[in-house]
Write a protein that holds these residues in place. Structure first.
Motif, mmCIF file in Angstrom:
data_model
loop_
_atom_site.group_PDB
_atom_site.id
_atom_site.type_symbol
_atom_site.label_atom_id
_atom_site.label_comp_id
_atom_site.label_asym_id
_atom_site.label_seq_id
_atom_site.Cartn_x
_atom_site.Cartn_y
_atom_site.Cartn_z
ATOM 1 N N UNK A 12 -9.939 -1.321 5.051
ATOM 2 C CA UNK A 12 -9.374 -1.549 3.718
ATOM 3 C C UNK A 12 -8.058 -0.789 3.593
ATOM 4 N N UNK A 13 -7.083 -1.425 2.995
ATOM 5 C CA UNK A 13 -5.768 -0.833 2.774
ATOM 6 C C UNK A 13 -5.349 -1.107 1.335
ATOM 7 N N UNK A 14 -4.343 -0.372 0.882
ATOM 8 C CA UNK A 14 -3.780 -0.579 -0.447
ATOM 9 C C UNK A 14 -2.375 -1.128 -0.297
ATOM 10 N N UNK A 15 -2.059 -2.169 -1.054
ATOM 11 C CA UNK A 15 -0.712 -2.742 -1.027
ATOM 12 C C UNK A 15 0.223 -1.778 -1.741
ATOM 13 N N UNK A 16 1.292 -1.352 -1.037
ATOM 14 C CA UNK A 16 2.224 -0.397 -1.631
ATOM 15 C C UNK A 16 3.593 -1.002 -1.923
ATOM 16 N N UNK A 17 3.934 -2.112 -1.222
ATOM 17 C CA UNK A 17 5.238 -2.723 -1.458
ATOM 18 C C UNK A 17 5.226 -4.165 -0.965
ATOM 19 N N UNK A 18 5.971 -5.006 -1.648
ATOM 20 C CA UNK A 18 6.158 -6.384 -1.216
ATOM 21 C C UNK A 18 7.659 -6.639 -1.190
ATOM 22 N N UNK A 19 8.166 -7.054 -0.032
ATOM 23 C CA UNK A 19 9.590 -7.302 0.095
ATOM 24 C C UNK A 19 9.844 -8.805 0.104
ATOM 25 N N UNK A 20 11.131 -9.163 0.098
ATOM 26 C CA UNK A 20 11.498 -10.573 0.140
ATOM 27 C C UNK A 20 12.217 -11.013 -1.116
ATOM 28 N N UNK A 33 -1.603 -10.985 -4.029
ATOM 29 C CA UNK A 33 -1.007 -9.807 -3.398
ATOM 30 C C UNK A 33 -0.209 -9.039 -4.438
ATOM 31 N N UNK A 34 -0.839 -8.017 -5.023
ATOM 32 C CA UNK A 34 -0.234 -7.236 -6.090
ATOM 33 C C UNK A 34 -0.241 -5.768 -5.671
ATOM 34 N N UNK A 35 0.892 -5.090 -5.889
ATOM 35 C CA UNK A 35 1.000 -3.674 -5.538
ATOM 36 C C UNK A 35 -0.097 -2.887 -6.241
ATOM 37 N N UNK A 36 -0.761 -2.037 -5.472
ATOM 38 C CA UNK A 36 -1.833 -1.210 -6.015
ATOM 39 C C UNK A 36 -3.224 -1.765 -5.751
ATOM 40 N N UNK A 37 -3.331 -3.020 -5.351
ATOM 41 C CA UNK A 37 -4.631 -3.626 -5.087
ATOM 42 C C UNK A 37 -5.033 -3.434 -3.630
ATOM 43 N N UNK A 38 -6.337 -3.437 -3.395
ATOM 44 C CA UNK A 38 -6.861 -3.292 -2.037
ATOM 45 C C UNK A 38 -6.825 -4.622 -1.305
ATOM 46 N N UNK A 39 -6.687 -4.530 0.017
ATOM 47 C CA UNK A 39 -6.647 -5.702 0.878
ATOM 48 C C UNK A 39 -7.316 -5.346 2.196
ATOM 49 N N UNK A 40 -8.043 -6.294 2.764
ATOM 50 C CA UNK A 40 -8.718 -6.097 4.040
ATOM 51 C C UNK A 40 -8.406 -7.270 4.950
ATOM 52 N N UNK A 41 -7.980 -6.973 6.177
ATOM 53 C CA UNK A 41 -7.739 -8.030 7.164
ATOM 54 C C UNK A 41 -9.090 -8.448 7.736
ATOM 55 N N UNK A 42 -9.428 -9.721 7.603
ATOM 56 C CA UNK A 42 -10.691 -10.252 8.117
ATOM 57 C C UNK A 42 -10.531 -10.640 9.582
ATOM 58 N N UNK A 43 -9.471 -11.389 9.878
ATOM 59 C CA UNK A 43 -9.233 -11.786 11.265
ATOM 60 C C UNK A 43 -7.775 -12.165 11.457
ATOM 61 N N UNK A 44 -7.377 -12.231 12.737
ATOM 62 C CA UNK A 44 -6.014 -12.611 13.092
ATOM 63 C C UNK A 44 -6.078 -13.615 14.233
ATOM 64 N N UNK A 45 -5.242 -14.634 14.161
ATOM 65 C CA UNK A 45 -5.155 -15.617 15.228
ATOM 66 C C UNK A 45 -3.697 -16.038 15.365
ATOM 67 N N UNK A 46 -3.105 -15.731 16.497
ATOM 68 C CA UNK A 46 -1.707 -16.074 16.787
ATOM 69 C C UNK A 46 -0.742 -15.527 15.731
ATOM 70 N N UNK A 47 -1.026 -14.343 15.209
ATOM 71 C CA UNK A 47 -0.153 -13.727 14.214
ATOM 72 C C UNK A 47 -0.453 -14.108 12.784
ATOM 73 N N UNK A 48 -1.215 -15.158 12.569
ATOM 74 C CA UNK A 48 -1.613 -15.559 11.225
ATOM 75 C C UNK A 48 -2.849 -14.758 10.833
ATOM 76 N N UNK A 49 -2.924 -14.381 9.555
ATOM 77 C CA UNK A 49 -4.001 -13.514 9.095
ATOM 78 C C UNK A 49 -4.879 -14.191 8.056
ATOM 79 N N UNK A 50 -6.145 -13.839 8.084
ATOM 80 C CA UNK A 50 -7.057 -14.152 6.988
ATOM 81 C C UNK A 50 -7.411 -12.812 6.381
ATOM 82 N N UNK A 51 -7.187 -12.679 5.077
ATOM 83 C CA UNK A 51 -7.404 -11.405 4.398
ATOM 84 C C UNK A 51 -8.294 -11.587 3.181
#
Length: 71
Positions: A12-20, A33-51
């Motif tokens: 589990x991680x906390x979103x601290x910044x969103x750029x772009x 994806x909101x700053x301050x909310x928790x996020x967990x990476x479920x899986x990764x395939x070829x650089x694409x993520x499911x969170x």
């Protein structure tokens, strides 16, 4: 602080910044994806993520994942 791309699966991680552009930030915010909310990476395939974010599973590509920073 690191990009979401480097986050390990299952930790589990906390979103601290969103750029772009304002459009990218708004798109990510609409997906939950909101700053301050928790996020967990479920899986990764070829650089694409499911969170887990805001009690939902979301798939994002490598480009968007590079714009989300967590700690």
């Amino acid at each position: 602080m690191m990009p979401l791309l480097l986050a390990a699966d299952g930790n589990a991680h906390t979103i601290v910044r969103i750029s772009g552009s304002p459009e990218v930030k708004k798109h990510l915010e609409n997906l939950g994806f909101v700053v301050g909310h928790n996020i967990t990476v479920v899986s990764e395939l070829a650089g694409n993520l499911i969170v887990n974010v805001k009690e939902s599973r979301v798939g994002i590509d490598r480009g968007l994942a590079a714009k989300v920073f967590v700690n």
